[in-house]
Design an enzyme around this catalytic site. Structure first.
Site, PDB file in Angstrom:
ATOM      1  N   TYR A   1     -12.708  -4.077  -3.380  1.00 34.99           N
ATOM      2  CA  TYR A   1     -13.881  -3.716  -4.182  1.00 34.99           C
ATOM      3  C   TYR A   1     -14.802  -4.908  -4.428  1.00 34.99           C
ATOM      4  CZ  TYR A   1     -17.027  -1.571  -7.495  1.00 34.99           C
ATOM      5  OH  TYR A   1     -18.148  -1.112  -8.114  1.00 34.99           O
TER       6      TYR A   1
ATOM      7  N   ARG B   1      -9.511  -0.487   4.133  1.00 34.20           N
ATOM      8  CA  ARG B   1      -9.161  -0.092   2.773  1.00 34.20           C
ATOM      9  C   ARG B   1      -9.812  -0.983   1.729  1.00 34.20           C
ATOM     10  NH1 ARG B   1      -3.963   3.380   2.869  1.00 34.20           N
ATOM     11  NH2 ARG B   1      -4.427   3.535   0.662  1.00 34.20           N
TER      12      ARG B   1
ATOM     13  N   THR C   1       0.837  -1.204   0.000  1.00 31.43           N
ATOM     14  CA  THR C   1       0.000   0.000   0.000  1.00 31.43           C
ATOM     15  C   THR C   1       0.867   1.247   0.000  1.00 31.43           C
ATOM     16  OG1 THR C   1      -1.616  -1.209   1.317  1.00 31.43           O
ATOM     17  CG2 THR C   1      -1.879   1.171   1.188  1.00 31.43           C
TER      18      THR C   1
ATOM     19  N   ILE D   1       4.914  -4.818  10.186  1.00 29.32           N
ATOM     20  CA  ILE D   1       5.163  -4.318   8.835  1.00 29.32           C
ATOM     21  C   ILE D   1       4.754  -2.857   8.868  1.00 29.32           C
ATOM     22  CG2 ILE D   1       4.517  -4.504   6.402  1.00 29.32           C
ATOM     23  CD1 ILE D   1       4.280  -7.534   6.825  1.00 29.32           C
TER      24      ILE D   1
ATOM     25  N   TYR E   1      -2.774 -10.429   4.069  1.00 29.74           N
ATOM     26  CA  TYR E   1      -2.815  -9.023   4.497  1.00 29.74           C
ATOM     27  C   TYR E   1      -4.270  -8.623   4.688  1.00 29.74           C
ATOM     28  CZ  TYR E   1      -1.965  -3.918   4.213  1.00 29.74           C
ATOM     29  OH  TYR E   1      -1.925  -2.571   4.449  1.00 29.74           O
TER      30      TYR E   1
ATOM     31  N   LYS F   1      -0.503 -10.333   8.114  1.00 31.91           N
ATOM     32  CA  LYS F   1      -0.339  -8.940   8.529  1.00 31.91           C
ATOM     33  C   LYS F   1      -1.722  -8.446   8.912  1.00 31.91           C
ATOM     34  CE  LYS F   1       0.755  -4.287   6.856  1.00 31.91           C
ATOM     35  NZ  LYS F   1       1.081  -3.439   5.685  1.00 31.91           N
TER      36      LYS F   1
END
Length: 297
Positions: A109, A140, A46, A206, A135, A164
């Protein structure tokens, strides 16, 4: 054997003023990170603006990073996508390039079901031999990996070895670790939760903070692992105002601004990301100085 223990930097992708990737600058900041004690490089995540890199750029940046780091510390390549076939392609190419592991964000999405996530991650994992870090960042992506899904994947897919966790939900993470019973490694995906995550068994973080404070971020984890929990916690709390400033606008807007304030010249952002608002930038500069980070004249 964990992919890494400590603080891995979710590193920015430097750009020239025309928006092209600045490889010379990337080389500089990779060397600075390694010299600063960072324990792993996470490239094209990201923070690295992977969503606005072309597939060719994405893979070129991974290849360049692997070559420059030259096995001194692990390189974890972000190869996630909201298209399973694309994620497989990027993952296979990153493996060919010599990456040490892959970071796979949940499909964004599309909002896959939990069964969809299992099928997605299994297909990618079976296409490569590299260890995989799931992740989870639902703020997000709009998609949350439930604890039972992560545990199922870790128990049934040999090379899915870590997660993560950036949900921000400590209760969910605690449930995950209780259900996992050691079958999956945990990394904090939030700089403000390193110590809480370590208390639940995390191997490290991270980190976005590591871009501007690699030694201190490394030390938060190292001190905790040395049994110096109070010192680790003190450093975590000292960093909180800076962390909050680094997330006062959507990542990586503030961290790129911070690096430019330090004179690192990592360049602009790609649209639709925009330059940081002046008020937020002033607060960021103030918190950087308070933390002891030297700004350019």
């Amino acid at each position: 054997m964990a992919i890494f223990t400590g603080a891995g930097v979710a590193i920015v992708t430097p750009m020239h003023e025309n928006g092209d990737v600045n490889y010379e600058k990337l080389s500089e900041i990779l060397e600075e990170q390694i010299a600063g004690g960072t324990d792993a490089i996470i490239i094209c995540g990201t923070t690295g603006e992977s969503s606005t890199l072309t597939h060719e750029e994405h893979l070129d940046v991974i290849r360049y990073t692997v070559e420059k780091v030259a096995k001194r510390i692990p390189v974890i390549a972000g190869t996630g996508s909201n298209c399973t076939a694309t994620a497989i392609y990027l993952s296979q190419e990153a493996e060919k390039a010599g990456a040490d592991a892959l970071l796979l964000v949940t499909p964004y999405y599309n909002k896959a079901t939990q069964n969809g996530l299992i099928a997605h991650y299994t297909a990618i994992a079976e296409s490569v031999k590299l260890p995989i870090v799931l992740y989870n960042v639902p703020s997000r992506t709009g998609c949350n990996i439930q604890p039972q899904t992560a545990v199922y994947l870790a128990k049934n897919v040999e090379n899915i070895v870590a997660i993560k966790e950036a949900s921000g939900d400590i209760s969910q993470v605690a449930t995950l670790m209780q259900m996992a019973d050691g079958c999956i490694d945990l990394y904090s995906g939030n700089d403000d939760q390193i110590v809480p995550m370590m208390s639940l068994g995390a191997k490290g973080v991270i980190s976005v903070l590591s871009n501007v404070a690699p030694k201190e971020t490394h030390d938060i984890v190292a001190l905790y692992n040395e049994g110096k929990v109070k010192e680790s916690c003190d450093l975590q709390l000292k960093a909180l105002p800076l962390i909050h400033a680094l997330f006062s606008e959507v990542n990586p807007i503030p961290v790129k601004k911070a690096l430019n304030l330090m004179g690192k010249e990592v360049g602009p952002l790609r649209g639709p990301l925009s330059e940081m608002e002046e008020e937020h930038a002033a607060k960021l500069a103030e918190e950087m100085k308070k933390f002891g980070i030297k700004l350019a004249e």
